[in-house]
Design an enzyme around this catalytic site. Structure first.
Site, PDB file in Angstrom:
ATOM      1  N   ARG A   1       0.648  -1.331  -0.022  1.00  0.00           N
ATOM      2  CA  ARG A   1      -0.114  -0.144   0.015  1.00  0.00           C
ATOM      3  C   ARG A   1       0.764   1.288  -0.125  1.00  0.00           C
ATOM      4  O   ARG A   1       0.346   2.239  -0.262  1.00  0.00           O
ATOM      5  CB  ARG A   1      -0.936   0.080   1.280  1.00  0.00           C
TER       6      ARG A   1
ATOM      7  N   GLN B   1      -1.250   2.768  -5.353  1.00  0.00           N
ATOM      8  CA  GLN B   1      -2.563   3.458  -4.619  1.00  0.00           C
ATOM      9  C   GLN B   1      -3.741   3.285  -5.489  1.00  0.00           C
ATOM     10  O   GLN B   1      -4.855   3.324  -4.782  1.00  0.00           O
ATOM     11  CB  GLN B   1      -2.108   5.053  -4.341  1.00  0.00           C
TER      12      GLN B   1
ATOM     13  N   ASP C   1      -5.477   0.066  -4.415  1.00  0.00           N
ATOM     14  CA  ASP C   1      -5.746  -0.161  -3.148  1.00  0.00           C
ATOM     15  C   ASP C   1      -7.083  -0.192  -2.614  1.00  0.00           C
ATOM     16  O   ASP C   1      -7.720   0.605  -2.009  1.00  0.00           O
ATOM     17  CB  ASP C   1      -5.154   0.912  -2.042  1.00  0.00           C
TER      18      ASP C   1
ATOM     19  N   SER D   1      -8.013   0.334   1.287  1.00  0.00           N
ATOM     20  CA  SER D   1      -8.356   1.566   1.650  1.00  0.00           C
ATOM     21  C   SER D   1      -9.724   2.152   0.954  1.00  0.00           C
ATOM     22  O   SER D   1     -10.283   2.810   1.575  1.00  0.00           O
ATOM     23  CB  SER D   1      -7.149   2.658   0.713  1.00  0.00           C
TER      24      SER D   1
ATOM     25  N   TYR E   1       1.586   0.117   9.958  1.00  0.00           N
ATOM     26  CA  TYR E   1       0.682  -0.450  10.601  1.00  0.00           C
ATOM     27  C   TYR E   1       0.780  -0.454  12.218  1.00  0.00           C
ATOM     28  O   TYR E   1       2.033  -0.239  12.631  1.00  0.00           O
ATOM     29  CB  TYR E   1       0.449  -1.976  10.319  1.00  0.00           C
TER      30      TYR E   1
HETATM   31  P1  NAD Z   1      -5.820  -1.034  10.090  1.00  0.00           P
HETATM   32  O1  NAD Z   1      -7.079  -1.033   9.364  1.00  0.00           O
HETATM   33  O2  NAD Z   1      -4.807  -2.003  10.004  1.00  0.00           O
HETATM   34  O3  NAD Z   1      -6.050  -0.393  11.673  1.00  0.00           O
HETATM   35  C1  NAD Z   1      -6.744   0.480  11.970  1.00  0.00           C
HETATM   36  C2  NAD Z   1      -6.211   1.314  13.063  1.00  0.00           C
HETATM   37  O4  NAD Z   1      -6.042   0.707  14.185  1.00  0.00           O
HETATM   38  C3  NAD Z   1      -4.677   1.861  12.805  1.00  0.00           C
HETATM   39  O5  NAD Z   1      -4.548   3.082  12.633  1.00  0.00           O
HETATM   40  C4  NAD Z   1      -4.012   0.994  13.903  1.00  0.00           C
HETATM   41  O6  NAD Z   1      -2.790   2.078  14.118  1.00  0.00           O
HETATM   42  C5  NAD Z   1      -5.131   1.255  14.897  1.00  0.00           C
HETATM   43  N1  NAD Z   1      -4.830   0.112  15.956  1.00  0.00           N
HETATM   44  C6  NAD Z   1      -4.231  -0.943  16.035  1.00  0.00           C
HETATM   45  N2  NAD Z   1      -4.263  -1.492  17.369  1.00  0.00           N
HETATM   46  C7  NAD Z   1      -4.776  -0.629  18.100  1.00  0.00           C
HETATM   47  C8  NAD Z   1      -4.735  -0.293  19.397  1.00  0.00           C
HETATM   48  N3  NAD Z   1      -4.480  -1.467  20.303  1.00  0.00           N
HETATM   49  N4  NAD Z   1      -5.270   0.636  19.964  1.00  0.00           N
HETATM   50  C9  NAD Z   1      -5.646   1.747  19.196  1.00  0.00           C
HETATM   51  N5  NAD Z   1      -5.717   1.792  17.914  1.00  0.00           N
HETATM   52  C10 NAD Z   1      -4.911   0.745  17.385  1.00  0.00           C
HETATM   53  O7  NAD Z   1      -5.150   0.282   9.338  1.00  0.00           O
HETATM   54  P2  NAD Z   1      -5.406   1.046   7.828  1.00  0.00           P
HETATM   55  O8  NAD Z   1      -6.542   1.858   7.852  1.00  0.00           O
HETATM   56  O9  NAD Z   1      -5.421  -0.125   6.999  1.00  0.00           O
HETATM   57  O10 NAD Z   1      -4.228   1.750   7.775  1.00  0.00           O
HETATM   58  C11 NAD Z   1      -3.059   1.379   8.287  1.00  0.00           C
HETATM   59  C12 NAD Z   1      -1.652   2.529   7.835  1.00  0.00           C
HETATM   60  O11 NAD Z   1      -1.493   2.101   6.581  1.00  0.00           O
HETATM   61  C13 NAD Z   1      -2.045   3.797   8.191  1.00  0.00           C
HETATM   62  O12 NAD Z   1      -0.877   4.380   8.495  1.00  0.00           O
HETATM   63  C14 NAD Z   1      -2.514   4.413   6.756  1.00  0.00           C
HETATM   64  O13 NAD Z   1      -2.229   5.782   6.599  1.00  0.00           O
HETATM   65  C15 NAD Z   1      -1.497   3.600   5.865  1.00  0.00           C
HETATM   66  N6  NAD Z   1      -1.801   3.403   4.452  1.00  0.00           N
HETATM   67  C16 NAD Z   1      -0.998   4.046   3.796  1.00  0.00           C
HETATM   68  C17 NAD Z   1      -1.371   4.170   2.389  1.00  0.00           C
HETATM   69  C18 NAD Z   1      -0.291   4.706   1.337  1.00  0.00           C
HETATM   70  O14 NAD Z   1       0.736   5.026   1.853  1.00  0.00           O
HETATM   71  N7  NAD Z   1      -0.565   4.935   0.298  1.00  0.00           N
HETATM   72  C19 NAD Z   1      -2.196   3.525   1.931  1.00  0.00           C
HETATM   73  C20 NAD Z   1      -3.304   2.867   2.778  1.00  0.00           C
HETATM   74  C21 NAD Z   1      -2.848   3.180   4.277  1.00  0.00           C
END
Ligand code: NAD
Length: 406
Positions: free
Chosen positions: A120, A126, A129, A132, A227
């Site tokens: 991702r 992107q 993805d 997302s 993550y």
């Molecule tokens: P996810 O669905 O894996 O998790 C959702 C959220 O839960 C995360 O922010 C995580 O930190 C949080 N979490 C996990 N355990 C926790 C706990 N015990 N207490 C509180 N919060 C907790 O996450 P996601 O939405 O798939 O995204 C993960 C990361 O990937 C993010 O940083 C996002 O910005 C990044 N991302 C980057 C890109 C990119 O660079 N293009 C694209 C998509 C996502």
């Protein structure tokens, strides 16, 4: 090369992997598109619409016989049995939590390509993805569901019949879904707070309108690839205890926390539930068969506790907005497919970071490094260390075949 779309068979699934708009793009790239009759009907997409876009409407068995089969989720038993060597299957196959499916696809000689394994952070990935795009939809719908279930207003209302104070909404987990839930609740007029175990999300949460809560008892828990890492038992207990005080001060709580390859962390305990005011609502987006972010939540069900707290087990929200979710997914999967195709044929390059990230099985073997060494036989995919390679060892109660969506 024939590319097909099959009708999804999972309970409650209403999405479809391609929408008519995407058919034209694939045809322009020289691909023949087959659509199983009725594949889009639960997303209000008719066979006629696909045919007008240039697709051929076919039976299920013909669709399952195409060179590349496109899906939203995983194939059912019958579909796995129908697939043959040399075919490719693209869908959200959740290979990290379903090693049996991976082994069967490898044994059948099917090239399995998983949308939920897209790297991702790779800029060119992107548009592909799907995690997302679907998380965005889920976050939006979670806020809407919370507002619909809550017995009071989200916004501040000043009327001749009295003043309503705004709802206090707490979003736990500020990844893609959480940020969208914050923004949506904010637009509805709620006062929104948010918390995540990754401190770097603070500015993102604030930029969409939330006040970020920082806990003093738990340090940063950022893991690999953007993550979160799993917390230790001590950290988890401290987090739950400190969070309980914040939770009790909110009317609606939306939980989105996930750790890849593991069961969702428990954030709202029985004690935290008891401290909430009657009439409060919790939307648990982590709800799964193995438990979610909230004690007592049931996937797909609404539970009313004896203290008057409504807990909505909302682990599968994208399927409840099938038209928008299908349109976004279709763009994701088309972008990936067009990247994998050269001169009208699949051209997989193991040295390409994107291809290596998504191809799970090939030539009768499990080839993804997170599941098995590149040279290993398919049955090694069933071992637990393969999952650990990607995300750390599963929690003792995490099981192996189910859990989080990836
Ligand atoms: P996810 O669905 O894996 O998790 C959702 C959220 O839960 C995360 O922010 C995580 O930190 C949080 N979490 C996990 N355990 C926790 C706990 N015990 N207490 C509180 N919060 C907790 O996450 P996601 O939405 O798939 O995204 C993960 C990361 O990937 C993010 O940083 C996002 O910005 C990044 N991302 C980057 C890109 C990119 O660079 N293009 C694209 C998509 C996502």
């Amino acid at each position: 090369m024939k590319v097909s779309v099959v009708k999804e068979t999972a309970p409650g699934e209403r999405r479809v992997a391609l929408v008519p708009e995407a058919v034209g793009k694939l045809r322009a790239a020289g691909l023949e598109v087959l659509v199983e009759s009725g594949a889009g009907e639960r997303a209000w997409l008719t066979d006629d619409g696909y045919a007008e876009a240039g697709a051929t409407i076919v039976s299920r068995s013909d669709a399952l016989g195409a060179d590349v089969v496109l899906m939203i989720g995983k194939p059912d038993e019958a579909a796995v049995g129908a697939l043959r060597a040399g075919q490719a299957l693209i869908g959200m196959l959740t290979p990290l939590t379903d090693p049996d499916l991976v082994a069967r696809l490898a044994a059948a000689g099917v090239t399995a390509i998983s949308m939920d394994m897209i790297p991702r952070t790779l800029p060119r990935a992107q548009p592909m993805d799907a995690l997302s795009s679907q998380a965005n939809i889920a976050g939006y719908k979670a806020a809407i569901i919370g507002a619909a279930e809550f017995g009071r207003f989200f916004p501040l209302l000043i009327t001749a019949a009295g003043t309503a104070r705004p709802a206090r909404v707490l979003v736990l987990g500020t990844g893609v879904a959480g940020l969208q839930a914050i923004g949506t609740a904010k637009r509805l007029g709620a006062v929104v707070s948010a918390y995540d175990v990754r401190p770097e999300t603070k500015t993102e949460a604030e930029s969409v309108g939330a006040t970020f809560i920082e806990l003093t008892s738990v340090g940063p828990a950022s893991g690999e690839g953007g993550y979160a890492r799993a917390l230790t038992d001590e950290e988890r207990a401290a987090q739950q205890q400190e969070l309980a005080e914040h939770i009790s001060r909110h009317d609606v709580v939306i939980t989105t926390a996930q750790v890849p390859g593991r069961r969702p962390p428990l954030l709202v305990t029985e004690d935290a539930l008891k401290a909430m005011s009657p009439g409060s609502v919790i939307v648990d987006m982590g709800a799964s068969a193995l438990g979610g972010n909230v004690a007592g939540s049931e996937p797909g069900q609404t539970v009313l506790t004896e203290h008057g707290i409504t807990i909505i087990g909302a682990g599968a929200l994208p399927a409840t907005m099938p038209t928008a979710a299908s349109a976004m997914y279709a763009r994701n999967i088309s972008a990936l497919l067009l990247n994998l195709v050269k001169d009208g044929e699949l051209a997989l390059d193991p040295d390409d970071e994107l291809h290596a990230g998504v191809v799970v099985t090939r030539d009768g073997a499990v080839v993804h490094p997170a599941l098995a060494p590149p040279t290993a036989a398919p049955e090694t995919a069933e071992t637990e260390p393969s999952e650990a390679d990607h995300a750390g060892a599963p929690e003792p109660d995490a099981g192996s075949a189910e859990g989080t969506e990836r």
